[in-house]
Design a protein around this motif. Structure first.
Motif, PDB file in Angstrom:
ATOM      1  N   GLY A 255     -26.661 -30.510  58.983  1.00 48.69           N
ATOM      2  CA  GLY A 255     -27.474 -31.162  59.831  1.00 48.69           C
ATOM      3  C   GLY A 255     -28.701 -31.962  58.571  1.00 48.69           C
ATOM      4  N   SER A 256     -29.471 -32.640  59.341  1.00 50.59           N
ATOM      5  CA  SER A 256     -30.547 -33.341  58.573  1.00 50.59           C
ATOM      6  C   SER A 256     -31.446 -32.609  57.868  1.00 50.59           C
ATOM      7  N   ASN A 257     -31.643 -32.661  56.758  1.00 48.71           N
ATOM      8  CA  ASN A 257     -32.971 -32.209  55.750  1.00 48.71           C
ATOM      9  C   ASN A 257     -32.960 -30.557  55.314  1.00 48.71           C
ATOM     10  N   THR A 258     -32.294 -29.688  56.604  1.00 51.76           N
ATOM     11  CA  THR A 258     -31.965 -28.533  56.129  1.00 51.76           C
ATOM     12  C   THR A 258     -30.582 -27.993  55.856  1.00 51.76           C
TER      13      THR A 258
ATOM     14  N   ALA B  96     -29.045 -24.205  64.717  1.00 53.49           N
ATOM     15  CA  ALA B  96     -28.349 -25.085  63.734  1.00 53.49           C
ATOM     16  C   ALA B  96     -26.999 -24.441  63.242  1.00 53.49           C
ATOM     17  N   ALA B  97     -26.847 -23.339  63.171  1.00 55.81           N
ATOM     18  CA  ALA B  97     -25.605 -22.738  62.390  1.00 55.81           C
ATOM     19  C   ALA B  97     -24.700 -22.279  63.321  1.00 55.81           C
TER      20      ALA B  97
ATOM     21  N   GLY C 245     -28.066 -35.861  86.080  1.00 54.63           N
ATOM     22  CA  GLY C 245     -27.749 -34.452  86.547  1.00 54.63           C
ATOM     23  C   GLY C 245     -26.819 -33.810  85.525  1.00 54.63           C
ATOM     24  N   ASP C 246     -26.354 -34.368  84.474  1.00 50.67           N
ATOM     25  CA  ASP C 246     -25.584 -33.727  83.437  1.00 50.67           C
ATOM     26  C   ASP C 246     -26.686 -32.949  82.369  1.00 50.67           C
ATOM     27  N   HIS C 247     -25.956 -31.909  81.750  1.00 52.27           N
ATOM     28  CA  HIS C 247     -26.591 -31.162  80.795  1.00 52.27           C
ATOM     29  C   HIS C 247     -25.876 -31.529  79.382  1.00 52.27           C
ATOM     30  N   ILE C 248     -26.918 -31.604  78.444  1.00 51.27           N
ATOM     31  CA  ILE C 248     -26.071 -31.735  76.949  1.00 51.27           C
ATOM     32  C   ILE C 248     -26.641 -30.666  75.998  1.00 51.27           C
ATOM     33  N   LEU C 249     -25.795 -30.386  75.196  1.00 56.99           N
ATOM     34  CA  LEU C 249     -26.319 -29.421  74.150  1.00 56.99           C
ATOM     35  C   LEU C 249     -26.301 -30.149  72.839  1.00 56.99           C
ATOM     36  N   VAL C 250     -27.578 -30.199  72.006  1.00 60.35           N
ATOM     37  CA  VAL C 250     -27.755 -30.754  70.752  1.00 60.35           C
ATOM     38  C   VAL C 250     -28.207 -29.688  69.673  1.00 60.35           C
ATOM     39  N   CYS C 251     -27.504 -29.970  68.443  1.00 58.77           N
ATOM     40  CA  CYS C 251     -27.890 -29.012  67.376  1.00 58.77           C
ATOM     41  C   CYS C 251     -29.255 -29.254  67.061  1.00 58.77           C
ATOM     42  N   ASP C 252     -29.815 -28.066  66.584  1.00 64.09           N
ATOM     43  CA  ASP C 252     -31.360 -28.014  66.284  1.00 64.09           C
ATOM     44  C   ASP C 252     -31.628 -28.930  64.884  1.00 64.09           C
ATOM     45  N   ASN C 253     -30.818 -29.077  63.941  1.00 65.24           N
ATOM     46  CA  ASN C 253     -31.043 -29.758  62.892  1.00 65.24           C
ATOM     47  C   ASN C 253     -30.427 -31.158  62.879  1.00 65.24           C
ATOM     48  N   VAL C 254     -30.551 -31.696  64.083  1.00 65.42           N
ATOM     49  CA  VAL C 254     -30.031 -33.162  64.376  1.00 65.42           C
ATOM     50  C   VAL C 254     -30.995 -33.976  63.710  1.00 65.42           C
TER      51      VAL C 254
END
Ligand code: PLP
Length: 398
Positions: free
Chosen positions: A157-160, A134-135, A101-110
């Motif tokens: 973040g990864s790669n970028t 990402a920024a 039921g939770d919501h999490i936020l994750v950066c796009d450049n993970v």
């Protein structure tokens, strides 16, 4: 006594020789399942959960504890726990602080496998995931829902290599009592202090710079005081542990981390500057360069840069053409992971869920190892010589 019994009964450990204790600079490697109790009384205490000592192999043997404590001190954390890999540290940190039921936020450049875990596994437990640009900085507030429990950052973040405004995010997270987790693998605790910036949980893929020799997989989760009890309870219940041999090697790696990192940093900066002058190169993506889009944030929050960065080319080459460059390299090996003594190269297009200036761009990522930077430049020069900017109609040169 029969010969079959003799070696089993034998239990001399030579902690003392001729009455003198044996002390090496490095701690011994304790590995094992059974940990012996001195008495039935101790066992009885263990049976009722009151024994204060180590009960079993999953109860964090001394070598693991030594590594955890050394890293905890460097991180400035309240508590550090070791895991079998970086991704295991990440997935467990996410599981420890979420429920259905939770919501999490994750950066796009993970890191790719982190996103895969969120999308493929957490979703099975009805945990909703939103990827944010990402920024990000204070705009994180636009993504928060009433059931948002975790914000996961990775910076750069990864790669970028986009950088997040960590203090801006943690300020808003704290107002909403949202747990903030940062994957701090790129900077290590030497070049970024997440707890000073309001982060609750700091993660290391020890596999990278901390171990530094590409010979093991290991991860850590470091926690502030507020969430320590909750996380300790989770770690115990999951009976997670880390290999004693790997903790030993990681502890050894920690001793030389500062010298290696300085070398990686100097070498990478030199190569990044040189790449900027190459006619084929469009953009060098390195947080310590003035032209990096979040260079000001890097300067404000980080005290150094490590040896992993990327670049793009002015022309999009076919895989067949790119192979002429990459396969020609003699010192750069082709392979995933980074942070070790050997220079590595990867190249690919990285999909993002939100707008990215790198959409459909081939990102060439370099892990600058400990070889001499002049030799590495020579290697890249001879590799890049195999590409050309011909067919100028299809390219734009400013
Ligand atoms: C490699 C990496 C991980 C995962 O570490 P493993 O030990 O290889 O599982 C996590 N985060 C980042 C940023 C990484 O580069």
């Amino acid at each position: 006594m029969k010969n079959s019994t003799k070696p089993i009964k034998f239990n001399e450990n030579f902690k003392e020789v001729n009455g003198k204790s044996v002390e090496t600079i490095n701690p011994p490697i304790y590995s094992g399942s059974t940990v012996l109790f001195e008495s039935f009384d101790d066992l009885s205490m263990a049976n009722t959960g009151k024994y204060q000592g180590v009960c079993y192999g999953t109860d964090r043997l001394p070598t693991q504890r030594a590594f955890e404590e050394a890293l905890r001190e460097l991180e400035g954390a309240f508590m550090t726990r070791a895991f079998q890999s970086g991704i295991s540290a990440i997935s467990n940190a996410l599981m420890a602080f979420t429920q259905s039921g939770d919501h999490i936020l994750v950066c796009d450049n993970v890191y790719g496998p982190t996103a895969r875990f969120c999308t493929k596994i957490l979703s099975r437990y009805s945990i909703e995931v939103t990827y944010f640009p990402a920024a990000i900085g204070a705009e994180i507030k636009n993504y928060i829902q009433t059931n948002t429990k975790v914000i996961f950052l990775e910076s750069p973040g990864s790669n970028t290599f986009e950088i997040q405004d960590i203090p801006a995010v943690t300020r808003i997270a704290q107002e909403h009592e949202i747990v903030t987790i940062l994957d701090n693998t790129w900077a290590t605790p030497l070049y970024l202090h997440p707890f000073d910036l309001g982060i609750d949980i700091s993660i290391q893929s020890v596999t990278k710079y901390i171990s530094g020799h590409s010979d093991l997989l290991l991860g850590t989760v470091s926690v502030n005081q507020r969430y320590a009890e909750h996380f300790e309870d989770y770690y115990r219940s999951m009976e997670i542990y880390a290999s004693a041999q790997d903790c030993y090697l990681a502890l050894r790696g920690l001793k030389t981390l500062h010298v290696r990192l300085k070398q990686h940093e100097q070498s990478a900066l030199k190569i990044a500057q040189w790449l900027k002058s190459m006619p084929l190169v469009e953009q060098v993506i390195h947080p310590a360069l003035d032209e990096h889009p979040q260079h000001d944030l890097w300067q404000r929050d980080f005290s150094g840069s490590s040896g992993l960065f990327a670049f793009t080319l002015k022309k999009e080459y076919s895989n067949q053409e790119l192979a002429k460059f990459i396969d020609a390299l003699q010192l750069f090996a082709i392979g995933y992971s980074w942070g070790g003594f050997k220079s590595l190269i990867t190249a690919g297009k990285y999909r993002r869920n939100t707008d990215s200036e790198y959409t459909d761009k081939t990102i060439i990522r370099l892990n600058i190892g400990l070889e001499d930077s002049e030799d590495l430049i020579q290697d890249l020069t001879q590799g890049l010589d195999n590409l050309s900017l011909d067919n100028p109609a299809s390219i734009s040169i400013d």
